[in-house]
Design a protein around this motif. Structure first.
Motif, mmCIF file in Angstrom:
data_model
loop_
_atom_site.group_PDB
_atom_site.id
_atom_site.type_symbol
_atom_site.label_atom_id
_atom_site.label_comp_id
_atom_site.label_asym_id
_atom_site.label_seq_id
_atom_site.Cartn_x
_atom_site.Cartn_y
_atom_site.Cartn_z
ATOM 1 N N PHE A 6 0.831 -1.205 0.000
ATOM 2 C CA PHE A 6 0.000 0.000 0.000
ATOM 3 C C PHE A 6 0.871 1.263 0.000
ATOM 4 N N GLU A 7 1.941 1.249 0.800
ATOM 5 C CA GLU A 7 2.848 2.406 0.851
ATOM 6 C C GLU A 7 3.570 2.583 -0.484
ATOM 7 N N LEU A 8 3.960 1.471 -1.121
ATOM 8 C CA LEU A 8 4.638 1.561 -2.416
ATOM 9 C C LEU A 8 3.716 2.153 -3.484
ATOM 10 N N ILE A 9 2.445 1.798 -3.438
ATOM 11 C CA ILE A 9 1.474 2.354 -4.394
ATOM 12 C C ILE A 9 1.320 3.857 -4.181
ATOM 13 N N ILE A 10 1.255 4.280 -2.929
ATOM 14 C CA ILE A 10 1.151 5.717 -2.633
ATOM 15 C C ILE A 10 2.386 6.459 -3.142
ATOM 16 N N ILE A 11 3.578 5.898 -2.927
ATOM 17 C CA ILE A 11 4.814 6.526 -3.406
ATOM 18 C C ILE A 11 4.810 6.616 -4.928
ATOM 19 N N LEU A 12 4.360 5.555 -5.597
ATOM 20 C CA LEU A 12 4.298 5.548 -7.056
ATOM 21 C C LEU A 12 3.345 6.620 -7.571
ATOM 22 N N VAL A 13 2.192 6.788 -6.933
ATOM 23 C CA VAL A 13 1.225 7.813 -7.347
ATOM 24 C C VAL A 13 1.816 9.206 -7.165
ATOM 25 N N ILE A 14 2.517 9.432 -6.074
ATOM 26 C CA ILE A 14 3.130 10.747 -5.825
ATOM 27 C C ILE A 14 4.197 11.037 -6.880
ATOM 28 N N VAL A 15 5.016 10.038 -7.199
ATOM 29 C CA VAL A 15 6.069 10.224 -8.207
ATOM 30 C C VAL A 15 5.448 10.515 -9.572
ATOM 31 N N LEU A 16 4.377 9.794 -9.913
ATOM 32 C CA LEU A 16 3.688 10.047 -11.183
ATOM 33 C C LEU A 16 3.116 11.456 -11.241
ATOM 34 N N LEU A 17 2.578 11.933 -10.128
ATOM 35 C CA LEU A 17 2.032 13.293 -10.101
ATOM 36 C C LEU A 17 3.136 14.334 -10.239
ATOM 37 N N LEU A 18 4.288 14.078 -9.643
ATOM 38 C CA LEU A 18 5.382 15.052 -9.698
ATOM 39 C C LEU A 18 6.035 15.107 -11.070
ATOM 40 N N PHE A 19 6.315 13.944 -11.659
ATOM 41 C CA PHE A 19 7.090 13.910 -12.891
ATOM 42 C C PHE A 19 6.257 13.672 -14.138
ATOM 43 N N GLY A 20 5.167 12.981 -14.021
ATOM 44 C CA GLY A 20 4.366 12.650 -15.189
ATOM 45 C C GLY A 20 4.866 11.380 -15.843
ATOM 46 N N GLY A 21 3.982 10.699 -16.544
ATOM 47 C CA GLY A 21 4.319 9.415 -17.137
ATOM 48 C C GLY A 21 5.365 9.491 -18.224
ATOM 49 N N LYS A 22 5.263 10.514 -19.095
ATOM 50 C CA LYS A 22 6.201 10.621 -20.220
ATOM 51 C C LYS A 22 7.620 10.897 -19.723
ATOM 52 N N ARG A 23 7.727 11.769 -18.740
ATOM 53 C CA ARG A 23 9.057 12.101 -18.226
ATOM 54 C C ARG A 23 9.684 10.904 -17.510
ATOM 55 N N LEU A 24 8.860 10.128 -16.785
ATOM 56 C CA LEU A 24 9.386 8.924 -16.136
ATOM 57 C C LEU A 24 9.855 7.905 -17.162
ATOM 58 N N LYS A 25 9.137 7.804 -18.276
ATOM 59 C CA LYS A 25 9.535 6.884 -19.341
ATOM 60 C C LYS A 25 10.891 7.300 -19.906
ATOM 61 N N ASN A 26 11.080 8.605 -20.117
ATOM 62 C CA ASN A 26 12.357 9.102 -20.636
ATOM 63 C C ASN A 26 13.489 8.857 -19.641
ATOM 64 N N ILE A 27 13.212 9.084 -18.362
ATOM 65 C CA ILE A 27 14.235 8.868 -17.339
ATOM 66 C C ILE A 27 14.625 7.390 -17.300
ATOM 67 N N GLY A 28 13.628 6.501 -17.383
ATOM 68 C CA GLY A 28 13.916 5.063 -17.376
ATOM 69 C C GLY A 28 14.739 4.648 -18.578
ATOM 70 N N GLY A 29 14.401 5.184 -19.760
ATOM 71 C CA GLY A 29 15.167 4.857 -20.966
ATOM 72 C C GLY A 29 16.594 5.364 -20.885
ATOM 73 N N ASP A 30 16.768 6.576 -20.357
ATOM 74 C CA ASP A 30 18.118 7.128 -20.214
ATOM 75 C C ASP A 30 18.940 6.317 -19.219
ATOM 76 N N LEU A 31 18.298 5.911 -18.135
ATOM 77 C CA LEU A 31 19.000 5.118 -17.133
ATOM 78 C C LEU A 31 19.403 3.759 -17.700
ATOM 79 N N GLY A 32 18.503 3.135 -18.456
ATOM 80 C CA GLY A 32 18.819 1.857 -19.085
ATOM 81 C C GLY A 32 19.958 1.982 -20.080
ATOM 82 N N GLY A 33 19.961 3.052 -20.869
ATOM 83 C CA GLY A 33 21.051 3.283 -21.825
ATOM 84 C C GLY A 33 22.382 3.496 -21.126
#
Length: 70
Positions: A6-33
């Motif tokens: 439950f706490e992990l879901i709340i943290i995920l929702v807060i992160v999504l609200l702060l950064f947005g889905g598209k920006r998180l996708k870009n950050i994940g791709g950059d980190l993977g690269g």
């Protein structure tokens, strides 16, 4: 103490609200690269061998004070 699901879901929702889905996708791709590039450079570094035909040069350090007195 580890956070529960439950706490992990709340943290995920807060992160999504702060950064947005598209920006998180870009950050994940950059980190993977970056991780792929790091692993590739580590493999290339293992394959580099020191050539035994390299010459060694002796060097002497001269202090600035010694230059003036000579």
């Amino acid at each position: 103490m580890m956070p529960g699901p439950f706490e992990l879901i709340i943290i995920l929702v807060i992160v999504l609200l702060l950064f947005g889905g598209k920006r998180l996708k870009n950050i994940g791709g950059d980190l993977g690269g970056a991780i792929k590039g790091f692993k590739k450079s580590m493999k290339e570094g293992e394959n580099d061998n020191i050539d035994s035909t390299d010459t060694v040069i002796d060097a002497k350090v001269i202090k600035e004070e010694d230059k003036v007195t000579k």
